[in-house]
Design a protein around this motif. Structure first.
Motif, PDB file in Angstrom:
ATOM      1  N   THR A   1      11.746 -28.672  11.891  1.00 17.63           N
ATOM      2  CA  THR A   1      12.049 -27.664  10.871  1.00 17.63           C
ATOM      3  C   THR A   1      11.287 -26.411  11.262  1.00 17.63           C
ATOM      4  OG1 THR A   1      12.335 -29.320   9.159  1.00 17.63           O
ATOM      5  CG2 THR A   1      11.895 -27.070   8.452  1.00 17.63           C
ATOM      6  N   VAL A   2      12.040 -25.278  11.277  1.00 19.23           N
ATOM      7  CA  VAL A   2      11.492 -23.992  11.730  1.00 19.23           C
ATOM      8  C   VAL A   2      11.472 -23.033  10.562  1.00 19.23           C
ATOM      9  CG1 VAL A   2      11.714 -22.071  13.313  1.00 19.23           C
ATOM     10  CG2 VAL A   2      12.365 -24.373  14.061  1.00 19.23           C
ATOM     11  N   GLN A   3      10.354 -22.360  10.373  1.00 21.52           N
ATOM     12  CA  GLN A   3      10.185 -21.356   9.315  1.00 21.52           C
ATOM     13  C   GLN A   3      10.396 -19.979   9.924  1.00 21.52           C
ATOM     14  OE1 GLN A   3       6.783 -21.615   6.463  1.00 21.52           O
ATOM     15  NE2 GLN A   3       6.333 -19.510   7.166  1.00 21.52           N
ATOM     16  N   VAL A   4      11.313 -19.174   9.268  1.00 24.93           N
ATOM     17  CA  VAL A   4      11.643 -17.817   9.734  1.00 24.93           C
ATOM     18  C   VAL A   4      11.077 -16.835   8.744  1.00 24.93           C
ATOM     19  CG1 VAL A   4      13.441 -16.212  10.363  1.00 24.93           C
ATOM     20  CG2 VAL A   4      13.738 -18.649  10.839  1.00 24.93           C
ATOM     21  N   THR A   5      10.193 -15.964   9.161  1.00 27.54           N
ATOM     22  CA  THR A   5       9.581 -14.935   8.321  1.00 27.54           C
ATOM     23  C   THR A   5       9.805 -13.586   8.994  1.00 27.54           C
ATOM     24  OG1 THR A   5       7.894 -16.511   7.635  1.00 27.54           O
ATOM     25  CG2 THR A   5       7.494 -14.177   7.177  1.00 27.54           C
ATOM     26  N   ALA A   6      10.289 -12.572   8.190  1.00 27.73           N
ATOM     27  CA  ALA A   6      10.587 -11.239   8.738  1.00 27.73           C
ATOM     28  C   ALA A   6       9.790 -10.183   8.010  1.00 27.73           C
ATOM     29  CB  ALA A   6      12.068 -10.950   8.622  1.00 27.73           C
ATOM     30  N   THR A   7       9.563  -9.059   8.685  1.00 22.36           N
ATOM     31  CA  THR A   7       8.825  -7.914   8.127  1.00 22.36           C
ATOM     32  C   THR A   7       9.730  -6.698   8.194  1.00 22.36           C
ATOM     33  OG1 THR A   7       6.748  -8.848   8.883  1.00 22.36           O
ATOM     34  CG2 THR A   7       6.753  -6.513   8.281  1.00 22.36           C
ATOM     35  N   LYS A   8       9.877  -5.970   7.010  1.00 22.77           N
ATOM     36  CA  LYS A   8      10.713  -4.772   6.945  1.00 22.77           C
ATOM     37  C   LYS A   8      10.034  -3.621   7.678  1.00 22.77           C
ATOM     38  CE  LYS A   8      14.392  -5.673   4.353  1.00 22.77           C
ATOM     39  NZ  LYS A   8      15.783  -5.362   4.745  1.00 22.77           N
ATOM     40  N   ALA A   9      10.835  -2.837   8.339  1.00 16.13           N
ATOM     41  CA  ALA A   9      10.313  -1.666   9.029  1.00 16.13           C
ATOM     42  C   ALA A   9      10.042  -0.565   8.032  1.00 16.13           C
ATOM     43  CB  ALA A   9      11.306  -1.188  10.086  1.00 16.13           C
ATOM     44  N   GLY A  10       9.002   0.166   8.222  1.00 16.60           N
ATOM     45  CA  GLY A  10       8.680   1.295   7.367  1.00 16.60           C
ATOM     46  C   GLY A  10       7.838   0.865   6.179  1.00 16.60           C
ATOM     47  N   THR A  11       8.343  -0.069   5.330  1.00 14.58           N
ATOM     48  CA  THR A  11       7.618  -0.491   4.123  1.00 14.58           C
ATOM     49  C   THR A  11       6.653  -1.620   4.405  1.00 14.58           C
ATOM     50  OG1 THR A  11       9.380  -2.040   3.525  1.00 14.58           O
ATOM     51  CG2 THR A  11       9.578   0.204   2.712  1.00 14.58           C
TER      52      THR A  11
ATOM     53  N   PHE B   1      15.495  -3.182  13.654  1.00 14.03           N
ATOM     54  CA  PHE B   1      16.597  -3.955  14.193  1.00 14.03           C
ATOM     55  C   PHE B   1      17.076  -4.930  13.138  1.00 14.03           C
ATOM     56  CE2 PHE B   1      12.890  -6.535  15.059  1.00 14.03           C
ATOM     57  CZ  PHE B   1      13.283  -7.837  14.874  1.00 14.03           C
ATOM     58  N   ASP B   2      18.281  -5.434  13.323  1.00 13.82           N
ATOM     59  CA  ASP B   2      18.879  -6.438  12.429  1.00 13.82           C
ATOM     60  C   ASP B   2      19.055  -7.720  13.226  1.00 13.82           C
ATOM     61  OD1 ASP B   2      19.005  -4.393  10.638  1.00 13.82           O
ATOM     62  OD2 ASP B   2      21.119  -3.940  11.052  1.00 13.82           O
ATOM     63  N   LEU B   3      18.654  -8.848  12.661  1.00 13.74           N
ATOM     64  CA  LEU B   3      18.835 -10.151  13.305  1.00 13.74           C
ATOM     65  C   LEU B   3      20.042 -10.822  12.661  1.00 13.74           C
ATOM     66  CD1 LEU B   3      17.841 -12.276  15.294  1.00 13.74           C
ATOM     67  CD2 LEU B   3      16.362 -13.179  13.475  1.00 13.74           C
ATOM     68  N   HIS B   4      21.028 -11.140  13.494  1.00 11.02           N
ATOM     69  CA  HIS B   4      22.270 -11.718  12.986  1.00 11.02           C
ATOM     70  C   HIS B   4      22.329 -13.232  13.191  1.00 11.02           C
ATOM     71  CE1 HIS B   4      23.702  -7.666  12.362  1.00 11.02           C
ATOM     72  NE2 HIS B   4      23.425  -7.357  13.637  1.00 11.02           N
ATOM     73  N   SER B   5      22.032 -13.736  14.390  1.00 12.92           N
ATOM     74  CA  SER B   5      22.141 -15.178  14.629  1.00 12.92           C
ATOM     75  C   SER B   5      21.394 -15.533  15.886  1.00 12.92           C
ATOM     76  CB  SER B   5      23.603 -15.605  14.742  1.00 12.92           C
ATOM     77  OG  SER B   5      24.188 -14.958  15.872  1.00 12.92           O
ATOM     78  N   LEU B   6      21.203 -16.913  16.078  1.00 13.92           N
ATOM     79  CA  LEU B   6      20.571 -17.398  17.296  1.00 13.92           C
ATOM     80  C   LEU B   6      20.811 -18.897  17.391  1.00 13.92           C
ATOM     81  CD1 LEU B   6      17.786 -18.983  16.268  1.00 13.92           C
ATOM     82  CD2 LEU B   6      16.957 -16.625  16.065  1.00 13.92           C
ATOM     83  N   TYR B   7      20.556 -19.476  18.562  1.00 11.04           N
ATOM     84  CA  TYR B   7      20.542 -20.908  18.809  1.00 11.04           C
ATOM     85  C   TYR B   7      19.108 -21.329  19.025  1.00 11.04           C
ATOM     86  CZ  TYR B   7      25.619 -21.036  19.345  1.00 11.04           C
ATOM     87  OH  TYR B   7      26.965 -20.955  19.138  1.00 11.04           O
ATOM     88  N   PHE B   8      18.722 -22.564  18.463  1.00  7.14           N
ATOM     89  CA  PHE B   8      17.336 -23.022  18.626  1.00  7.14           C
ATOM     90  C   PHE B   8      17.350 -24.530  18.764  1.00  7.14           C
ATOM     91  CE2 PHE B   8      18.158 -23.595  14.202  1.00  7.14           C
ATOM     92  CZ  PHE B   8      17.390 -24.658  13.783  1.00  7.14           C
ATOM     93  N   GLY B   9      16.211 -25.048  19.287  1.00  8.05           N
ATOM     94  CA  GLY B   9      16.010 -26.485  19.445  1.00  8.05           C
ATOM     95  C   GLY B   9      14.561 -26.770  19.753  1.00  8.05           C
ATOM     96  N   CYS B  10      14.135 -28.028  19.565  1.00 11.00           N
ATOM     97  CA  CYS B  10      12.743 -28.419  19.787  1.00 11.00           C
ATOM     98  C   CYS B  10      12.706 -29.528  20.820  1.00 11.00           C
ATOM     99  CB  CYS B  10      12.103 -28.898  18.490  1.00 11.00           C
ATOM    100  SG  CYS B  10      12.028 -27.618  17.213  1.00 11.00           S
TER     101      CYS B  10
ATOM    102  N   GLY C   1      16.983  -4.157   8.962  1.00  7.24           N
ATOM    103  CA  GLY C   1      15.918  -3.151   8.875  1.00  7.24           C
ATOM    104  C   GLY C   1      14.560  -3.750   9.126  1.00  7.24           C
ATOM    105  N   LEU C   2      14.454  -4.584  10.119  1.00  9.26           N
ATOM    106  CA  LEU C   2      13.224  -5.308  10.391  1.00  9.26           C
ATOM    107  C   LEU C   2      12.414  -4.625  11.467  1.00  9.26           C
ATOM    108  CD1 LEU C   2      14.731  -8.930  10.512  1.00  9.26           C
ATOM    109  CD2 LEU C   2      13.854  -7.689   8.533  1.00  9.26           C
ATOM    110  N   SER C   3      11.102  -4.907  11.335  1.00  8.48           N
ATOM    111  CA  SER C   3      10.217  -4.464  12.415  1.00  8.48           C
ATOM    112  C   SER C   3       9.806  -5.639  13.279  1.00  8.48           C
ATOM    113  CB  SER C   3       8.980  -3.776  11.841  1.00  8.48           C
ATOM    114  OG  SER C   3       8.240  -4.682  11.046  1.00  8.48           O
ATOM    115  N   SER C   4       9.795  -6.874  12.716  1.00 15.16           N
ATOM    116  CA  SER C   4       9.447  -8.067  13.497  1.00 15.16           C
ATOM    117  C   SER C   4       9.980  -9.296  12.773  1.00 15.16           C
ATOM    118  CB  SER C   4       7.938  -8.175  13.691  1.00 15.16           C
ATOM    119  OG  SER C   4       7.292  -8.342  12.441  1.00 15.16           O
TER     120      SER C   4
END
Length: 941
Positions: free
Chosen positions: A38-48, A14-23, A86-89
């Motif tokens: 401050t939020v840390q965003v980490t993604a994992t590619k699908a397949g590789t 899947f592809d992540l395009h945008s979102l709204y967030f708050g704490c 092209g993300l898996s998570s």
């Protein structure tokens, strides 16, 4: 964490395009408020499995101070991503917040409106497998999954990727091929050159073929020009022939006019037909102006010729409808009739001319003589030399005189007309004339009486001579005459049958209103019957032979004026009233399903009971005679006379078989004997309509049928005595008697139903002492009494006394038996109801004055009253009288009736017991009487 690897997932990435967030702070005591983080965003590619990031995003709420309680709903931060494809998570984690470190564990991250694109792995692979290998997916989830527009980019990427891999694979395989590939390329180039040479040769061949087709078209065009020149030559030659023929036809037309002027019609017609054949042979010039003019001139000349021949025909065969004459000028005219016939036949107008001649001959010659009923006019046909005309004669025209006139007329036609014309005329005229001759002339000439049959023989002979003359002339159409001659006996028989049946149809309306009184005397064994009141009825010792004496009575007059009442009264004083069994034997009535009054056995039992009840000995039989008068209409006598005449004629024919004039009709004897059966059938079928118009129609129909049957039986005996033939009327007499009895039984059943309808109004006499039931019962009983007395008055002058009494007795029995049953069905009868019932029954009992032996309903002063014969003719009368006595009696009276009064002869013990229980209250006397009645009944049985 955002992850697509959940159970049952079909996503590749899947592809992540945008979102709204708050704490915010997770607090259960105080209202949670937005805090900076401050939020840390980490993604994992699908397949590789490659990691993208981390990437930091900050949330700083406006006007927010930690711990001030600003709501998170006042605004969330927006974050967009362009490289997270092209993300898996995807993992989102708070790494820093605006609250103290000790409370950071209670910090909560909220996200909303996540925009992403899913890439379905199995749908892309399923599409790729179908395109590449033509296979379908095995998974039901994939087959039933929806291919949304969001999944199309991933599917297209997968297809593009597969195409690139396939292209690379082909290139690699080509590079690994052996070195001789260059030779193949050279051979391919040589093959291409050869193909180009073949195409050039094909173009040359096509060009040569086109040239050959052009030359072929030129040859065809030349051939058409040659044929056109030949046609021109033929047309010129034909045109020359046509002009020559037209010139010849024109000359022939001039010659035809010359022939017509000289009355040479045969030559003119022959030349005209030749000219028409010449013109018709010129088929190529049928539409030319010159030929059309010649044809018009020929048609005009033909019409002129037909008119001229027609005028000559009318002059040779002159018919004057006013003078009713016909003149044939065969020798005086310049033209022979035979030549005119030939010319008319050649012109094809002979048939219309012949039909017109036949019509005019019929109108002027034959219709004045034949188109009227025989005997209405006195005219004849008179033939003199060349003329035949209708003239008056001194005597009426008959079939014989008409045959003579027809013979002379046909001889005139044969002598004066050409044979061909006469034969053609006969084919149309003779069948018409013979048809008119047969009907009505010959049919009317057929005599009805047997003594006039020699006239029929003479007519047959004359018709045979007329037919032979037609045959001798070789004319046609005499077949109907031959048939009439051969069928003359059947014609006579049919006419005789038709006249007889028509006579019956005329007799019925004419004689239905003419009444006659006839007397019937019948000898039989009678008894001195002992009737109630010790009144004896003796029969006079009259003659034993039946005798009928009739006196005409007009329907408009009162029958009493003829002394019928006095005759019956005097007769009964001398001979007494006939018992029921004698009347039944005389009239054949029976109280069964077939109808009629009571049977002999029932009457004997009733008389026996009556005699035993009064202590008399059984009756003693002795010879006696029953004489009674009754009324019939005027119909039976003419019917009898018609039948008698038929039988006399049949006997006359049988005795004259040897006479030539009667011999042909011998076969009609048996048919003549069958006509009476048809007459009686006609009488049975038609008479009910006319008798229904009379007040006592069914009774008169009954009398007429039995009187006619009796007279026919006597006629049958005379026939047997003279011819020794078998009986003629056995079946017909039985049918006629049954017919009369059934009609009267229908009348009886109608009257029974009327009386039953009156009885239904009483409702079984329940509550007969209470209003309004009391009034209804009174009205019903009064209606019954009035109806029975009305029938007595209606039938008195029609039926014999015995039949009248039997009929009224049966109707009265219907009423009394129904009343007895209704009263017996009443379980409780009060004293008032008993008195009311007794009064009602007494009114019915007063009808016994209709059964007085004297025939009158009044008592003569100073004379002992007559004892009514009601018990003889009404089977339930004594039972009804005992019921009336029981209703008015005490227990002592009932005991007397049972022991000494004959009650037990009419009622059973249980019936009497039921009546006692219904009439009287429970008491010692009632129980004692009931026991005594039952004991006496048991002892007697």
């Amino acid at each position: 964490m955002i992850d697509f690897n959940y159970p049952g997932s079909t996503l590749k990435s899947f592809d992540l395009h945008s979102l709204y967030f708050g704490c915010t702070v997770n607090s259960q005591q105080t209202e949670a408020g937005a805090i900076g983080c401050t939020v840390q965003v980490t993604a994992t590619k699908a397949g590789t499995g490659a990691t993208v990031g981390p990437k930091l995003i900050n949330f700083a709420p406006a006007n927010a101070v930690a711990g001030t309680g600003v709501s998170l709903q006042s605004g969330m931060a927006f974050a967009s991503f362009s490289d997270l494809t092209g993300l898996s998570s995807v993992t989102l984690q708070i790494v820093l917040s605006s609250i103290p470190a000790a409370a950071q564990a209670d910090t909560v991250l909220y996200i909303d409106d996540v925009v992403h694109t899913n890439h379905d792995l199995q749908l892309g692979e399923a599409v790729l497998d179908f395109v590449h290998q033509g296979t379908f997916p095995a998974s039901e989830d994939v087959i039933s999954a929806q291919l949304s527009t969001s999944a199309l980019p991933a599917v297209l990427d997968l297809l593009v990727q597969a195409r690139g891999e396939l292209r690379d694979h082909i290139v690699q395989r080509v590079r690994r091929l052996p070195p001789d590939i260059e030779g193949w390329i050279t051979e391919a180039r040589q093959l291409h050159a050869d193909i180009e040479d073949a195409e050039a040769q094909a173009q040359e061949i096509s060009a040569e073929a086109q040239e050959w087709l052009r030359r072929q078209e030129d040859a065809k065009d030349a051939e058409q020009k040659r044929a056109l020149l030949h046609l021109e030559l033929e047309y010129n030659s034909a045109l020359a022939d046509v002009l020559e023929n037209i010139n010849g036809v024109t000359g022939s037309l001039d010659a035809i006019q010359d022939h017509l002027a000289e009355h040479r019609f045969v030559e003119a017609v022959s030349l005209l037909k030749t000219s028409e054949e010449h013109i018709h042979s010129l088929k190529l010039f049928q539409t030319s102006t010159a030929l059309s003019l010649v044809e018009a001139e020929i048609a005009t000349l033909r019409r002129f010729m037909v008119d001229d021949i027609g005028r000559q025909w009318d002059d040779c065969v002159a018919i004057d409808a006013k003078k009713r004459s016909m003149t044939v000028k065969s020798g005086e005219s310049p033209v022979e009739i035979s030549a005119l016939v030939t010319a008319l036949q050649a012109l094809a107008v002979f048939r219309p001319t012949l039909n017109l001649l036949v019509s005019r001959v019929e109108t002027a010659i034959f219709s004045p003589v034949m188109d009227f009923w025989p005997g209405d006019k006195t005219v004849s046909l008179n033939a003199q030399r060349d003329t035949i005309e209708v003239s008056e004669r001194n005597e009426q025209t008959t079939a014989q005189s008409l045959l003579h006139d027809l013979e002379s007329t046909f001889s005139f036609f044969s002598d004066r007309l050409p044979s061909s014309l006469a034969i053609s005329l006969s084919r149309i005229l003779v069948p018409r004339i013979t048809s008119k001759l047969i009907s009505p002339w010959l049919l009317d000439a057929v005599p009805l009486s047997v003594k006039d049959l020699p006239v029929l023989y003479e007519i047959q002979s004359q018709v045979a001579r007329f037919r032979d003359m037609i045959r001798l002339l070789e004319w046609k159409g005499e077949e109907d005459l031959t048939d009439w001659i051969e069928n003359a006996p059947q014609v006579w028989m049919s006419k005789r049958r038709e006249v007889s049946l028509d006579g019956i149809r005329e007799i019925l309306p004419r004689y239905i209103n003419r009444l006659k009184v006839v007397e019937r005397t019948e000898a039989h064994q009678s008894t001195n019957s002992v009737l109630p009141g010790d009144a004896r009825v003796h029969l006079g010792d009259e003659a034993a032979n039946p005798q009928i004496n009739s006196t005409a009575v007009d329907d408009e007059e009162d029958l009493s004026a003829w002394g019928l009442d006095e005759e019956e009264s005097d007769h009964k004083k001398d001979s007494g009233q006939a018992p029921a069994d004698e009347a039944e034997e005389a009239w054949g009535w029976a109280e069964d399903n077939d109808g009629g009054p009571s049977t002999d056995a029932q009457a004997e039992r009733k008389a026996s009971k009556t005699g035993q009840a009064n202590g008399h000995a059984p009756p003693h039989e002795r010879p006696s005679a029953l004489r009674e008068t009754y009324a019939i209409t005027g119909i039976p006598e003419p019917v009898l006379e018609t039948i008698r005449q038929l039988i006399d004629d049949a006997m006359s024919l049988a005795s004259a078989r040897s006479d030539p004039a009667y011999a042909p009709l011998a076969s009609a004897i048996s048919s003549l004997y069958s006509v009476p059966s048809l007459i009686l059938a006609m009488y049975r079928a038609s008479s009910p309509y006319y008798y229904a118009k009379l007040e006592a129609g069914n009774a008169l129909l009954y009398n007429d049928s039995l009187w006619l049957a009796e007279q026919l039986a006597a006629l049958d005996k005379v026939h047997l005595g003279t011819t020794a033939a078998k009986p003629l009327f056995d079946a017909d007499l039985a049918t006629l008697e049954v017919f009369g009895k059934v009609r009267f039984e229908t009348e009886m059943e109608t009257q029974r139903n009327t009386l039953r309808d009156f009885l239904r109004q009483t409702r079984g006499f329940v509550n007969c002492a209470l209003e309004p039931y009391s009034t209804e019962c009174d009205n019903a009983v009064n209606a019954i009494v009035d109806h029975v007395r009305g029938l007595h008055g209606r039938w008195t002058d029609v039926l014999p006394t015995s039949s009248l009494l039997q009929s009224l007795g049966l109707l009265l029995s219907t009423v009394t038996s129904a009343i007895v049953v209704d009263i017996e069905d009443m379980s409780d009868i009060s004293e008032v109801e008993s008195q009311q019932l007794a009064r009602l029954c007494s009114r019915i009992s007063n009808l016994e004055d209709l059964f007085l032996p004297s025939g009158t309903t009044t008592t003569i002063p100073g004379q002992a009253p007559d004892v009514p014969l009601t018990a003889v003719y009404s089977p339930h009368w004594l039972r009804f009288q005992f019921l009336v006595q029981i209703l008015e009696s005490s227990l002592a009276d009932i005991k007397y009736f049972w022991n000494d009064g004959g009650l037990k002869l009419e009622f059973s013990a249980e019936e009497v017991v039921d009546l006692i229980e219904a009439l009287f209250a429970d008491s010692e006397l009632r129980r004692r009487l009931i026991g005594e009645i039952r004991r006496s009944s048991a002892a007697s049985s």
